[in-house]
Design an enzyme around this catalytic site. Structure first.
Site, PDB file in Angstrom:
ATOM      1  N   GLY A 139       0.843  -1.189   0.000  1.00  0.00           N
ATOM      2  CA  GLY A 139       0.000   0.000   0.000  1.00  0.00           C
ATOM      3  C   GLY A 139       0.878   1.239   0.000  1.00  0.00           C
ATOM      4  N   LYS A 140       2.133   1.072   0.450  1.00  0.00           N
ATOM      5  CA  LYS A 140       3.110   2.179   0.429  1.00  0.00           C
ATOM      6  C   LYS A 140       2.522   3.405   1.117  1.00  0.00           C
ATOM      7  CE  LYS A 140       4.818   0.147  -3.857  1.00  0.00           C
ATOM      8  NZ  LYS A 140       3.666  -0.811  -4.013  1.00  0.00           N
ATOM      9  N   PHE A 141       1.965   3.129   2.309  1.00  0.00           N
ATOM     10  CA  PHE A 141       1.262   4.163   3.059  1.00  0.00           C
ATOM     11  C   PHE A 141       2.225   5.184   3.667  1.00  0.00           C
ATOM     12  CE2 PHE A 141      -1.053   0.108   3.551  1.00  0.00           C
ATOM     13  CZ  PHE A 141      -2.253   0.444   2.979  1.00  0.00           C
TER      14      PHE A 141
END
Lengths: 294, 294
Positions: free
Chosen positions: A111-113
Site C-alpha cells: 500500500g506504500k502508506f
C-alpha cells in the site's frame, strides 16, 4: 535450522519468521497477490457466480495460495488493488485465509502508506490488528511521524520503500545531498538508526545493481525486499549475489503478474500454471545465488 | 465574478472550480471529513442503530456537510480513515452525497497515495471514476511514475504533499541538496514543471512560515493547500499574508477535528457546533488576510 538461525544477531520476531522460512524451504521467492478482476480466469466466475467480485477475488487468491505456498516466503498483498466495499471484503478474507492455512508464511500488506497523527494510528490498527498482517510497506517521505505508529508494534515489521524499482525513482531518490550521498541512502541510514525498534527492513531495487554494491555494509544482516525483478527489468544474476547475507539468504523477491497470470500450457489448470511460475522464480533465484559477485 | 476570474491565467477545470468558490463565498476554509467512530455523537447511533458503522459514518458526514457547506471551499476526505468493508461503503456514500447536494464544492480524496504501474492506474480509476473525486492527495517520493497516472485525467487535480506540516517533515523534506536547495523545493519545482498537465498544486505547511516567504515567485498563481493550521500549531497570521494570490485568495485551509468534534455549548446540537467552528475558521482566515506581510 536452529543452529543456522543462531548464526544471526538477535532480531525482531518477524525477521526471525522470514529467516526460518528461508531455511525451511531453501527459497527466497514470494508472491504479490494483486488480482485484477478482468484477468481472473473464467473458471473462477463459473464457481462463484459472475459479478460476485468479493468472492471471485477471494477464491482466486485461495487457489493461488494453495498452489504456491510450499515455495513462498511471503505473500505481498497490495491494498490499493482491493478497492471499494467488495475489494475490502476480499482483502480481509485473504488475510484470514493465509493466517489459518499458512501461519508460517509472512503476510505483507503493501500500500506504500504514509500518513501521520491519528490517521496513522488508525491505519496501523487496521493493518496490524484488523487484518493481522505481519508486515506493512510504508513510504518514507513524511519522516518518522509516519513510521513510528507502525514500528511501535514491536512484534510486527515495517518494510520501507527506500529505493523503488520504477524508472522515475531515479529523479527523486538518486539525487545527491550536499555531502554527495544519494537521497535514498540518507533515508536508509536515518530510518534504520532512528525510526524503528529493530523492526524496519528496506525495499531496494534490482534495476540498478550498481546501487547494491557493498549494500551489506549498510544494512548488516537485515532481510531486503528486492523489487523490480521480472517485468521491470531487474536482473537476478546482477543483483542477487551482492545482496546475500552470511547464510546465503537475505532477500525476499516476489513476482505478481508472472505468477498470477502465467501463460498456460494446453490442458493446464490456472493453479498448476502458477505453481510452475513460482517454481521458475525460486529456481532462477537459487541459480543466481551460485554466481560470484560482480 | 467572471471579471475577477479572467484576472488569472488559463487553468485546469478544478483550479477554476476552487477560484469560483473563493469568490462565491469569500472564504478559503475547508473541512477534513475524517470521522473516528468512537467520537461520533450518540445522537447519530440513536438514529441509525448501534453497530451500523457504514450508516453511522455516512449519516454523521451528511449532517456535518449540511451544517458547513455554505462556508466550505473543499471537503477533504481521507480514505485511510474509511477502513474495511463498512468504511469503504461510507466513503462511497459520502462522495455520492457531496456530488448530489453540493457539486460546486471541491471533493478531495486524501490518502497521500504513491504507487506505480498498473496499481496506480487502478487507484486512479477508483478515485477519479468510481468515487468521482475532483482531486487526490499524492506523495512524491516515487517520482512521476506515481503521479502521471493521475494527472493524465486532465480535468482532475493532483494535490502533491510537497512540504507537510508534521514535525518530522523537517528531517526528510528540509534537507539540502548539493546546490543548497531544500529537498521539498526541488520536488516542488520538478513536479510543477514536469509531472502534470497544469493540474498539480502543492501542499505547503503553515508550521514554518519562513519557508513561505516568496512562495508566489515559485508557484505563481496556483492554489496552495496550506496544512498544519490549528492542532499542529501553524499560525494563520504568520503564514496567510505571504501566500495570498493577486486576487487576495490563493489558499485552501481545512480543519478536521476542530470542526467534527468541537466543544458544544449547553443545548447546542452537534451540527450547530460544527457550523460555529467552520465560521470561526473562515473568520480567522479572513482576519489574517488583512494583516500585512512579515
Amino acid at each position: 535450522m536452529i543452529e543456522r538461525l543462531s548464526n544471526y544477531e538477535q532480531s525482531s520476531p518477524m525477521i526471525t519468521k522470514i529467516r526460518q522460512r528461508w531455511f525451511e524451504i531453501d527459497a527466497m521467492s514470494g508472491v504479490g497477490l494483486d488480482p485484477v478482476v478482468e484477468k481472473i480466469p473464467q473458471e473462477v466466475w463459473n464457481q462463484v457466480g459472475k459479478g460476485n467480485i468479493a468472492d471471485g477475488i477471494t477464491f482466486f487468491n485461495q487457489k493461488i495460495i494453495d498452489a504456491t505456498a510450499s515455495q513462498t516466503v511471503d505473500y505481498k498483498i497490495n491494498a490499493n488493488f482491493y478497492s471499494g466495499e467488495q475489494g475490502r471484503r476480499a482483502l480481509k478474507n485473504t488475510f484470514d485465509y493465509l493466517k489459518k492455512t499458512h501461519p508460517e508464511i509472512l503476510r505483507v500488506c503493501d500500500g506504500k502508506f504514509a500518513d501521520v497523527g491519528h490517521t496513522a494510528d488508525h491505519l496501523a490498527a487496521e493493518i496490524f490488528e484488523e487484518l493481522d498482517a505481519d508486515a506493512v510497506l510504508l513510504n518514507p517521505y513524511l519522516g518518522s511521524d509516519a513510521i513510528k505508529p507502525f514500528t511501535k508494534y514491536k512484534d510486527k515489521l515495517v518494510i520501507l520503500c527506500v529505493n523503488t524499482s520504477n524508472p522515475s525513482a531515479d529523479e527523486t531518490q538518486n539525487i545527491p545531498l550536499a555531502d554527495g550521498t544519494p537521497y535514498w541512502k540518507f533515508i536508509l541510514r536515518k530510518s534504520l538508526e532512528e525510526w524503528g525498534n529493530n523492526n524496519i527492513i528496506p525495499v531496494l531495487s534490482a534495476t540498478h545493481p550498481e546501487n547494491l554494491i557493498g549494500i551489506r555494509s549498510l544494512v548488516g544482516q537485515l532481510p531486503i525486499l528486492l523489487a523490480g525483478v521480472g517485468s521491470q527489468g531487474g536482473d537476478l544474476n546482477q543483483s542477487v549475489p551482492q545482496c546475500l547475507d552470511k547464510n546465503g539468504y537475505g532477500l525476499m523477491i516476489s513476482a505478481s503478474r508472472a505468477i498470477l497470470y502465467p501463460e498456460r500450457q494446453p490442458g493446464e489448470s490456472f493453479p498448476d500454471a502458477s505453481r510452475r511460475a513460482i517454481t521458475d522464480l525460486k529456481n532462477n533465484i537459487n541459480q543466481a545465488k551460485t554466481l560470484s559477485h560482480g
